[in-house]
Design a protein around this motif. Structure first.
Motif, mmCIF file in Angstrom:
data_model
loop_
_atom_site.group_PDB
_atom_site.id
_atom_site.type_symbol
_atom_site.label_atom_id
_atom_site.label_comp_id
_atom_site.label_asym_id
_atom_site.label_seq_id
_atom_site.Cartn_x
_atom_site.Cartn_y
_atom_site.Cartn_z
ATOM 1 N N ALA A 45 -3.687 -3.078 -59.517
ATOM 2 C CA ALA A 45 -3.902 -4.175 -58.564
ATOM 3 C C ALA A 45 -5.370 -4.368 -58.201
ATOM 4 O O ALA A 45 -5.701 -4.764 -57.086
ATOM 5 N N ARG A 51 0.921 -11.903 -59.007
ATOM 6 C CA ARG A 51 1.806 -10.922 -58.385
ATOM 7 C C ARG A 51 3.023 -10.590 -59.243
ATOM 8 O O ARG A 51 3.511 -9.455 -59.225
ATOM 9 N N VAL A 101 -1.548 -0.298 -53.385
ATOM 10 C CA VAL A 101 -1.816 -1.739 -53.305
ATOM 11 C C VAL A 101 -3.057 -2.032 -52.468
ATOM 12 O O VAL A 101 -3.264 -3.154 -52.011
ATOM 13 N N LEU A 125 -5.265 -5.071 -53.346
ATOM 14 C CA LEU A 125 -4.599 -6.343 -53.618
ATOM 15 C C LEU A 125 -5.219 -7.501 -52.858
ATOM 16 O O LEU A 125 -5.347 -8.611 -53.386
ATOM 17 N N SER A 174 5.984 -5.076 -51.791
ATOM 18 C CA SER A 174 4.635 -5.140 -51.222
ATOM 19 C C SER A 174 3.727 -6.002 -52.080
ATOM 20 O O SER A 174 2.927 -6.799 -51.561
ATOM 21 N N VAL A 175 3.839 -5.873 -53.385
ATOM 22 C CA VAL A 175 2.999 -6.639 -54.299
ATOM 23 C C VAL A 175 3.291 -8.132 -54.180
ATOM 24 O O VAL A 175 2.374 -8.962 -54.157
#
Length: 254
Positions: free
Chosen positions: A32, A173, A162, A165, A144-145
């Motif tokens: 990420a 995503r 993450v 990110l 979460s991503v």
């Protein structure tokens, strides 16, 4: 753009930046994030240049400016390592030193196992013996991503996975969610390969058994006091350990 393939034979284009200097070091980022965010923004490319070395900085598939398959079958340590091998061929590099971090460490270890003659020395950081996506739950990490849940608090075990990110450019995503699912289904490439150094923060839950991983790899181990998974990467102590291991002066590394 390096050209590799997915499992179904589709071409995958891999973006990379080659920074000036002799005998470039291959720098492999983690999940990420991107090569530039991991290695340029934290002073690694600058430190290598000060030591007279160039740098080869790719974006792994699924990340940055590289192609981003949405199929979990397109992601595994071996597939991402094959991308790097194709890139080394295109760059005309017979063998390189490698520095890698977090998920990138698993990719670099796979590269050293697949083509040990192409990796002279290997520095891996931010890992233990446990595959973290599977440990904390593929669905939870994917949520979460994708932004299906509030980004985890800093104390959450998912947070280090993450952490980049919010800052990483060119985020896809769904590609990252596929990467999570694909990487979690493959055994970790732990085993003796090439001369290796493992560096980790002593407050990093992702690398809580780094000593065990170092023993399996036959690697030297350096623990960075009071550093976690995010702060270890930019630590001066990381550079001061890694660069001399690769035969590069580390004086003045920030």
């Amino acid at each position: 753009m390096a050209l590799s393939e997915t499992n179904d034979g589709r071409a995958v284009h891999l973006h990379r930046d080659r920074h000036p200097g002799a005998d470039p070091v291959l720098l492999v980022h983690g999940f990420a994030t991107t090569g530039a965010l991991t290695w340029e923004a934290t002073g690694w490319v600058e430190a290598l240049a000060a030591g007279g070395r160039g740098a080869l900085v790719p974006d792994l598939r699924g990340h940055g400016r590289s192609d981003k398959p949405h199929d979990p079958a397109a992601y595994s340590p071996d597939l991402l390592a094959a991308d790097l091998l194709a890139m080394l061929d295109e760059e005309g590099l017979a063998a390189v030193d490698v520095i890698a971090y977090s998920m990138g460490s698993w990719v670099a270890l796979a590269l050293a196992r697949l083509a040990p003659d192409r990796v002279r020395r290997l520095v891996v950081g931010g890992i233990g013996t446990v595959e973290q996506f599977g440990r904390w739950g593929v669905s939870a990490v994917q949520a979460s991503v994708r932004g299906d849940v509030v980004m985890p608090e800093a104390e959450s075990p998912i947070a280090p996975l993450v952490a980049s990110l919010r800052r990483a450019p060119d985020v896809d995503r769904e590609a990252l969610a596929a990467c999570v699912a694909g990487m979690a289904t493959h055994p970790l490439p732990l085993g003796p390969t090439v001369p290796a150094l493992l560096v980790a923060g002593d407050a990093d839950p992702v690398a809580e058994d780094a000593d065990v991983a170092a023993g399996i790899l036959g690697a030297e181990l350096v623990l960075l006091p009071r550093r976690n998974h995010v702060t270890a990467l930019s630590a001066r102590g990381f550079k001061q350990a890694a660069l001399p291991f690769l035969g590069i002066p580390a004086a003045g590394s920030r």
